[in-house]
Write a protein that holds these residues in place. Structure first.
Motif, PDB file in Angstrom:
ATOM      1  N   CYS A   1       0.127   3.510   3.435  1.00 33.99           N
ATOM      2  CA  CYS A   1       0.549   3.178   4.791  1.00 33.99           C
ATOM      3  C   CYS A   1       1.686   2.153   4.834  1.00 33.99           C
ATOM      4  O   CYS A   1       2.231   1.882   5.902  1.00 33.99           O
ATOM      5  CB  CYS A   1      -0.644   2.663   5.609  1.00 33.99           C
ATOM      6  SG  CYS A   1      -1.174   1.009   5.144  1.00 33.99           S
TER       7      CYS A   1
ATOM      8  N   CYS B   1       0.870  -1.173   0.000  1.00 35.56           N
ATOM      9  CA  CYS B   1       0.000   0.000   0.000  1.00 35.56           C
ATOM     10  C   CYS B   1       0.909   1.226   0.000  1.00 35.56           C
ATOM     11  O   CYS B   1       1.721   1.408   0.901  1.00 35.56           O
ATOM     12  CB  CYS B   1      -0.894  -0.003   1.228  1.00 35.56           C
ATOM     13  SG  CYS B   1      -1.732   1.558   1.498  1.00 35.56           S
TER      14      CYS B   1
ATOM     15  N   CYS C   1      -6.254  -1.607   0.176  1.00 40.67           N
ATOM     16  CA  CYS C   1      -5.443  -1.884   1.354  1.00 40.67           C
ATOM     17  C   CYS C   1      -6.349  -2.335   2.496  1.00 40.67           C
ATOM     18  O   CYS C   1      -7.234  -1.596   2.909  1.00 40.67           O
ATOM     19  CB  CYS C   1      -4.665  -0.648   1.766  1.00 40.67           C
ATOM     20  SG  CYS C   1      -3.739  -0.908   3.282  1.00 40.67           S
TER      21      CYS C   1
ATOM     22  N   TYR D   1      -7.085   2.214   1.819  1.00 40.75           N
ATOM     23  CA  TYR D   1      -6.706   3.020   0.666  1.00 40.75           C
ATOM     24  C   TYR D   1      -7.073   2.245  -0.602  1.00 40.75           C
ATOM     25  O   TYR D   1      -6.859   1.041  -0.698  1.00 40.75           O
ATOM     26  CB  TYR D   1      -5.203   3.294   0.717  1.00 40.75           C
ATOM     27  CG  TYR D   1      -4.641   4.007  -0.483  1.00 40.75           C
ATOM     28  CD1 TYR D   1      -5.008   5.328  -0.775  1.00 40.75           C
ATOM     29  CD2 TYR D   1      -3.717   3.383  -1.323  1.00 40.75           C
ATOM     30  CE1 TYR D   1      -4.472   5.990  -1.863  1.00 40.75           C
ATOM     31  CE2 TYR D   1      -3.176   4.051  -2.411  1.00 40.75           C
ATOM     32  CZ  TYR D   1      -3.558   5.347  -2.678  1.00 40.75           C
ATOM     33  OH  TYR D   1      -3.019   5.992  -3.767  1.00 40.75           O
TER      34      TYR D   1
ATOM     35  N   CYS E   1      -5.526   0.240   5.815  1.00 46.97           N
ATOM     36  CA  CYS E   1      -5.989   1.640   5.905  1.00 46.97           C
ATOM     37  C   CYS E   1      -7.121   1.941   4.920  1.00 46.97           C
ATOM     38  O   CYS E   1      -7.569   3.068   4.805  1.00 46.97           O
ATOM     39  CB  CYS E   1      -4.827   2.599   5.666  1.00 46.97           C
ATOM     40  SG  CYS E   1      -4.286   2.702   3.941  1.00 46.97           S
TER      41      CYS E   1
END
Ligand SMILES: [Zn+2]
Length: 483
Positions: free
Chosen positions: A414, A411, A440, A445, A443
């Motif tokens: 993070c 990712c 992700c 994402y 997080c």
């Protein structure tokens, strides 16, 4: 010699012609554009032949110097030729039709001038003709679907203007008044951020000041496959507008699935994606399709041939094979063109964003990693890397190769490594447009997988960061650097 501060950079950007401004209709505009293009094509080839003849006379002592053809003069002759042709074909109102251009010339000065200045200049010099006469180069010819060039650098010539809120219009000086007026497709969500910014700078600089972005010339071209018309705008700007390269700003280059390359920065959101390479990408895809079709045809024909008396006859088979070899040659050539464009774009992207380094994947010793990517073959990627390296070196940008292990699964926000996002998952979740979405689990994402990977490759000391993260998550770092 021009000082550093006078150096300018020339670029091209294109906009689709959205519609003509009423009362002009698409039908009328289309007819006009095709008509002008036909004249441009005739005139361009006339200029070339005339230049050839002039040089020949110069070489054989029949004239004292080599003069290149005068497009204005030829445009006059072209008008006469067109009139005669129309009369022969008994086309009514021939002169009426030609009045749309001018009483004297087949094409207005803006077009004839642009043609000689921007399109023909490269082929009307003495060296070129020396090569032609020696047989080292062939006579350049223009095709009927060529672009219509228009000058727009003189004060009285028409340039892009903002008309209604959001609408950018331009008057095309391709005939006598009234000039056809068109609206360009410039909606924010249809063009990229970079192009939008360029457009604003072009519109701002109304008086073509040398401090800003200047419109140099236009070209109108019809897209072969869709039939849509585009306006290509060649513009320039002072080299100083660029920021100083910062070693901490890094460009990451990832071989894309959906696009040939995906390029991202380690900060901000700037990226280079499909829009930039759509043209050549399209051409390669079309050539590949043609090649596949040809192969299928060959197989069918081959089977039929085997049952005939002349089965296996060398010549016929060889002749039939030729188109395939030709197609393959054209594909290779297209890939080289693509690599030149790609490397140029990558280095320019780095320059424009003040990046001091470019990071790419080190594919040395890796097997099969290019499977399913647009580039597809190792030698092509190798060539691309070499192009990027020498072009970057010329402008003082450092190039680093990084270990690509886990760069597709990490990712970029993070640093978490999503082990499930492996090859099999990516292959299974490919969207119609290309690559799968990266998600992700840590997080949440979410990003285009190619973009996420490019972002990782742009990260400083990425291999070290990935090694630390692997240890934290208890993931073994693959020894063979598999992706
Ligand atoms: Zn994350």
């Amino acid at each position: 010699m021009a000082g550093q501060d006078e150096r300018r950079i020339t670029k091209v950007t294109k906009f689709r012609i959205l519609k003509p401004v009423p009362p002009l209709t698409w039908e009328e505009l289309g007819k006009l554009l095709r008509d002008v293009r036909y004249r441009v094509f005739r005139l361009a080839n006339l200029i070339v032949s005339e230049a050839y003849l002039n040089f020949h006379m110069f070489r054989t002592g029949q004239s004292e110097d080599f003069k290149t053809a005068k497009p204005g003069e030829l445009s006059k002759r072209l008008r006469q030729m067109l009139l005669e042709e129309m009369e022969k074909k008994k086309i009514k109102d021939a002169s009426e039709q030609l009045n749309r251009f001018s009483k004297i010339n087949a094409l207005p000065d803006t077009v004839a001038g642009a043609l000689s200045q921007y399109k023909i200049r490269a082929v009307t010099n003495a060296n070129k003709w020396r090569q032609v006469i020696r047989g080292d180069a062939s006579l350049p010819t223009f095709r009927r679907d060529m672009a219509i060039p228009i000058r727009c650098d003189k004060p009285y010539q028409r340039r892009l203007e903002k008309h209604q809120p959001g609408d950018v219009e331009v008057e095309l000086m391709i005939c006598a008044k009234p000039y056809p007026r068109v609206v360009l497709a410039t909606r924010r969500d249809k063009i990229g951020d970079g192009q939008f910014a360029v457009l604003q700078k072009l519109l701002e600089n109304k008086d073509q000041s040398t401090d800003g972005y200047r419109q140099r010339y236009f070209e109108i071209k019809q897209e072969k496959f869709t039939g849509k018309w585009h306006l290509f705008v060649t513009y320039d700007f002072p080299a100083l507008h660029r920021q100083k390269p910062d070693p901490k700003t890094i460009v990451g280059v990832d071989v894309g699935v959906s696009v040939p390359l995906y390029v991202a920065l380690n900060k901000g959101h700037a990226r280079l994606g499909w829009r930039h390479f759509a043209g050549v990408g399209h051409r390669i895809r079309s050539l590949r399709n043609q090649l596949d079709a040809r192969r299928r045809n060959m197989q069918r024909a081959g089977r039929a041939d085997l049952s005939s008396e002349t089965a296996g006859a060398g010549h016929g088979r060889k002749r039939k094979l030729q188109p395939i070899e030709k197609l393959q040659g054209r594909i290779q050539k297209s890939y080289s063109t693509l690599n030149h464009q790609l490397s140029k774009s990558v280095v320019e992207f780095a320059l424009n964003h003040g990046a001091g380094a470019i990071q790419m994947e080190d594919l040395e010793g890796l097997k099969d990693v290019l499977r399913g990517t647009f580039i597809g073959a190792r030698w092509r990627y190798h060539q691309l890397q070499q192009f990027i390296e020498y072009k970057a070196k010329e402008v003082g940008i450092v190039v680093r190769k990084v270990n690509p292990a886990h760069t597709s699964r990490r990712c970029s926000k993070c640093g978490f490594i999503n082990s499930d996002f492996d090859r099999a998952y990516r292959d299974a979740h490919r969207t119609e447009k290309g690559s799968a979405k990266f998600l992700c689990p840590e997080c949440e994402y979410e990003a285009d997988a190619d973009y996420n990977a490019a972002r990782n490759i742009a990260t400083l000391e990425i291999a070290k960061k990935i090694a630390v993260q692997c240890k934290r998550q208890g993931i073994a770092l693959p020894e063979g650097k598999a992706l």
